[in-house]
Design a protein around this motif. Structure first.
Motif, mmCIF file in Angstrom:
data_model
loop_
_atom_site.group_PDB
_atom_site.id
_atom_site.type_symbol
_atom_site.label_atom_id
_atom_site.label_comp_id
_atom_site.label_asym_id
_atom_site.label_seq_id
_atom_site.Cartn_x
_atom_site.Cartn_y
_atom_site.Cartn_z
ATOM 1 N N VAL A 261 14.254 1.238 -23.178
ATOM 2 C CA VAL A 261 14.371 2.377 -24.095
ATOM 3 C C VAL A 261 15.833 2.807 -24.137
ATOM 4 O O VAL A 261 16.372 3.186 -25.186
ATOM 5 C CB VAL A 261 13.477 3.535 -23.630
ATOM 6 N N ALA A 262 16.493 2.720 -22.972
ATOM 7 C CA ALA A 262 17.917 3.046 -22.876
ATOM 8 C C ALA A 262 18.467 2.382 -21.628
ATOM 9 O O ALA A 262 17.721 2.122 -20.672
ATOM 10 C CB ALA A 262 18.133 4.558 -22.804
ATOM 11 N N LYS A 264 22.361 1.928 -19.175
ATOM 12 C CA LYS A 264 23.791 2.111 -18.943
ATOM 13 C C LYS A 264 24.209 1.001 -17.983
ATOM 14 O O LYS A 264 23.677 0.917 -16.871
ATOM 15 C CB LYS A 264 24.057 3.487 -18.340
ATOM 16 N N GLU A 276 26.093 7.303 -15.365
ATOM 17 C CA GLU A 276 25.201 8.233 -16.047
ATOM 18 C C GLU A 276 24.691 7.684 -17.375
ATOM 19 O O GLU A 276 25.453 7.067 -18.125
ATOM 20 C CB GLU A 276 25.921 9.566 -16.282
ATOM 21 N N LEU A 277 23.419 7.954 -17.654
ATOM 22 C CA LEU A 277 22.766 7.491 -18.875
ATOM 23 C C LEU A 277 22.204 8.693 -19.619
ATOM 24 O O LEU A 277 21.488 9.513 -19.029
ATOM 25 C CB LEU A 277 21.644 6.513 -18.516
ATOM 26 N N ASP A 278 22.519 8.793 -20.903
ATOM 27 C CA ASP A 278 22.002 9.880 -21.735
ATOM 28 C C ASP A 278 20.527 9.636 -22.048
ATOM 29 O O ASP A 278 20.172 8.619 -22.640
ATOM 30 C CB ASP A 278 22.806 9.961 -23.037
ATOM 31 N N SER A 281 17.178 12.335 -25.721
ATOM 32 C CA SER A 281 16.252 12.144 -26.843
ATOM 33 C C SER A 281 14.991 11.405 -26.431
ATOM 34 O O SER A 281 14.233 10.931 -27.283
ATOM 35 C CB SER A 281 16.953 11.379 -27.975
ATOM 36 N N TRP B 47 31.867 8.421 -24.860
ATOM 37 C CA TRP B 47 31.268 9.304 -25.849
ATOM 38 C C TRP B 47 31.020 10.652 -25.198
ATOM 39 O O TRP B 47 30.545 10.724 -24.067
ATOM 40 C CB TRP B 47 29.947 8.721 -26.363
ATOM 41 N N ARG B 49 28.966 14.060 -25.371
ATOM 42 C CA ARG B 49 27.800 14.722 -25.938
ATOM 43 C C ARG B 49 28.178 16.142 -26.332
ATOM 44 O O ARG B 49 29.157 16.691 -25.816
ATOM 45 C CB ARG B 49 26.659 14.725 -24.894
ATOM 46 N N ASP B 51 27.230 18.928 -25.537
ATOM 47 C CA ASP B 51 27.324 19.919 -24.454
ATOM 48 C C ASP B 51 28.520 19.646 -23.541
ATOM 49 O O ASP B 51 28.674 20.318 -22.509
ATOM 50 C CB ASP B 51 26.031 19.946 -23.628
ATOM 51 N N VAL B 53 29.223 16.824 -21.852
ATOM 52 C CA VAL B 53 29.042 15.770 -20.850
ATOM 53 C C VAL B 53 29.534 14.441 -21.430
ATOM 54 O O VAL B 53 29.211 14.093 -22.553
ATOM 55 C CB VAL B 53 27.566 15.660 -20.444
ATOM 56 N N GLU B 54 30.312 13.711 -20.642
ATOM 57 C CA GLU B 54 30.878 12.440 -21.090
ATOM 58 C C GLU B 54 30.074 11.263 -20.544
ATOM 59 O O GLU B 54 29.655 11.267 -19.382
ATOM 60 C CB GLU B 54 32.329 12.327 -20.631
ATOM 61 N N PHE B 55 29.884 10.257 -21.390
ATOM 62 C CA PHE B 55 29.175 9.037 -21.003
ATOM 63 C C PHE B 55 30.040 7.833 -21.350
ATOM 64 O O PHE B 55 30.546 7.720 -22.469
ATOM 65 C CB PHE B 55 27.838 8.936 -21.744
ATOM 66 N N THR B 56 30.208 6.957 -20.367
ATOM 67 C CA THR B 56 31.034 5.767 -20.600
ATOM 68 C C THR B 56 30.164 4.570 -20.938
ATOM 69 O O THR B 56 28.982 4.508 -20.567
ATOM 70 C CB THR B 56 31.865 5.446 -19.354
ATOM 71 N N ALA B 61 21.542 4.106 -26.033
ATOM 72 C CA ALA B 61 20.598 5.204 -25.875
ATOM 73 C C ALA B 61 20.270 5.810 -27.236
ATOM 74 O O ALA B 61 21.133 5.870 -28.111
ATOM 75 C CB ALA B 61 21.177 6.268 -24.952
ATOM 76 N N PRO B 62 19.028 6.258 -27.411
ATOM 77 C CA PRO B 62 18.671 6.861 -28.704
ATOM 78 C C PRO B 62 19.285 8.233 -28.872
ATOM 79 O O PRO B 62 19.421 8.987 -27.906
ATOM 80 C CB PRO B 62 17.136 6.937 -28.635
ATOM 81 N N PHE B 63 19.642 8.568 -30.114
ATOM 82 C CA PHE B 63 20.052 9.936 -30.398
ATOM 83 C C PHE B 63 18.996 10.644 -31.240
ATOM 84 O O PHE B 63 18.986 11.869 -31.325
ATOM 85 C CB PHE B 63 21.419 9.997 -31.103
#
Lengths: 310, 99
Positions: A261-262, A264, A276-278, A281, B47, B49, B51, B53-56, B61-63
């Motif tokens: 699904v996601a 990193k 870290e993984l967003d 959503s 990137w 976000r 708020d 928070v930074e993501f490398t 990942a879905p938005f």
């Protein structure tokens, strides 16, 4: 002889404000003087013109009595209740903390402007279930709550609030969160995990002509209320970019590298700061953890210090 | 497959002004609506976000709400299944007719 007087003195002297339960009898006494009033619907009683010295404050009502002794040297305020219990609360840095009762009324609050966690004590005056909520003041919207059940006068409870939900931490598998860790060993079952004193070690064995991919060290839990999945990997000899990753999958049989699904990628990196993984959503129950993907003959070891949700 | 990312790392399935082509197998078998609900942050990129928070990268990942993307993909998969069945039936007919 105690002269029990209705009213509260007057003229010169100190003013005493007593906060108590509503509609109870409030008596202040010292030596041969005694004054009694009803606390009224607001539970606040004022006595004026009190001499300096040691006074005894007594409330009574509904068959209960409570007494406090105070030393008056100037105007004074006290809170007295028939019931008292304490909640010792540790909450995150740069946050506010509020204690509310089951009706949603704020009983106590505290603010932490420091860069580290803070401990404070809230006093409650009745049995019941209280909600303790910490909210970050940095505008991030992070918040965490827990409930505390108070049933006994004098009871003392301790709670710790943290915005991170640890799934694994420095040797602790955190089995109270999502149960125990599971491992899919991948092709040719070449992936294994060793639990050391303060870290988990993922091992990927090399085997000629075998694609040692698709290992998955994971837990299954609801990630709805979290926006970030993090891992701290402090040592990593897993070769080639993309071979180690944080992953979210729909099932335990999905392969993290291709059916996620996601994800990193960690690759062959290691650091003391988290990868870290967003996941902001993604909602619902998912399989989350560390995935591996190895080309044939490649091997490696990774030390996992922590995996957590924020 | 080739996808295209904009300056917010959101994915597109067609080239366009300001878009960067990326070769990846992260979306093999996925429909357009699914792919275009994702963000692809390449390795070496960061990137931020909303708020802060930074993501490398590399991160995929879905938005958009993933549950919606999943449903769209499910509908697409069903349609593809139907198409495959029709094509298989047509092939049988053609073979039977010797054409």
């Amino acid at each position: 002889m105690i002269f029990n007087m209705v009213g509260g003195g007057g003229g010169s002297g100190a003013t005493l404000v007593v906060s108590s339960p509503a509609n109870v009898s409030v008596t202040v006494s010292k030596d041969d003087k005694s004054y009694t009033k009803n606390s009224g619907s607001l539970g606040s009683t004022t006595f004026k013109g009190l001499a300096t010295g040691t006074w005894t404050v007594t409330i009574s009502g509904n068959g209960q009595t409570a007494t406090k002794t105070i030393e008056i040297t100037a105007d004074y305020s006290i809170t007295i209740a028939f019931f008292s219990a304490t909640i010792n609360i540790t909450y995150p840095a740069n946050s506010t903390c509020v204690v509310t009762n089951s009706g949603g009324t704020t009983i106590a609050s505290n603010t932490n402007t420091e860069s580290s966690a803070k401990t404070w004590t809230a006093t409650v005056g009745a049995t019941g279930t209280y909600t303790v909520t910490a909210t970050a003041t940095d505008g991030s919207g992070k918040t965490k709550s827990t409930t505390v059940s108070i049933t006994t006068d004098g009871q003392s409870e301790s709670v710790t609030l943290s915005y991170e939900l640890y799934l694994y931490k420095n040797g602790d598998k955190c089995t109270d969160v999502g149960g125990d860790w599971s491992l899919r060993k991948g092709y040719a079952e070449g992936v294994s995990v060793s639990y050391k004193t303060d870290y988990a070690q993922l091992n990927v064995a090399a085997e000629t002509n075998q694609y040692m991919g698709n290992g998955f060290w994971y837990k299954n839990l609801d990630i709805t209320n979290y926006s970030k999945l993090c891992a701290i990997v402090t040592y990593n000899t897993v070769a080639n970019s993309g071979n180690l990753m944080i992953a979210v999958c729909n099932s335990a049989t999905d392969t993290p590298i291709s059916s996620n699904v996601a994800r990193k990628d960690i690759g062959s990196a290691s650091a003391t700061v988290p990868f870290e993984l967003d996941i902001s959503s993604i909602t619902g129950s998912k399989y989350i953890g560390i995935g591996t993907h190895m080309a044939e003959t490649n091997s490696g070891t990774a030390k996992i210090q922590a995996v957590y949700l924020v | 497959m080739t996808i295209y990312i904009d300056n917010d790392y959101k994915c597109h399935t067609s080239p366009g002004a300001g878009l960067t082509a990326i070769e990846t197998d992260a979306f093999n078998g996925k429909c357009r609506q699914y792919i275009e609900g994702y963000r692809f942050v390449p390795a070496g990129c960061t990137w931020t976000r909303e708020d802060g928070v930074e993501f490398t990268g590399e991160m995929v990942a879905p938005f958009r709400d993933y549950s919606i993307l999943e449903e769209l993909q499910s509908v697409y998969d069903e349609q593809q299944q139907t198409i495959n069945e029709y094509e298989a039936a047509l092939s049988e007919i053609e073979q039977a007719l010797g054409v």
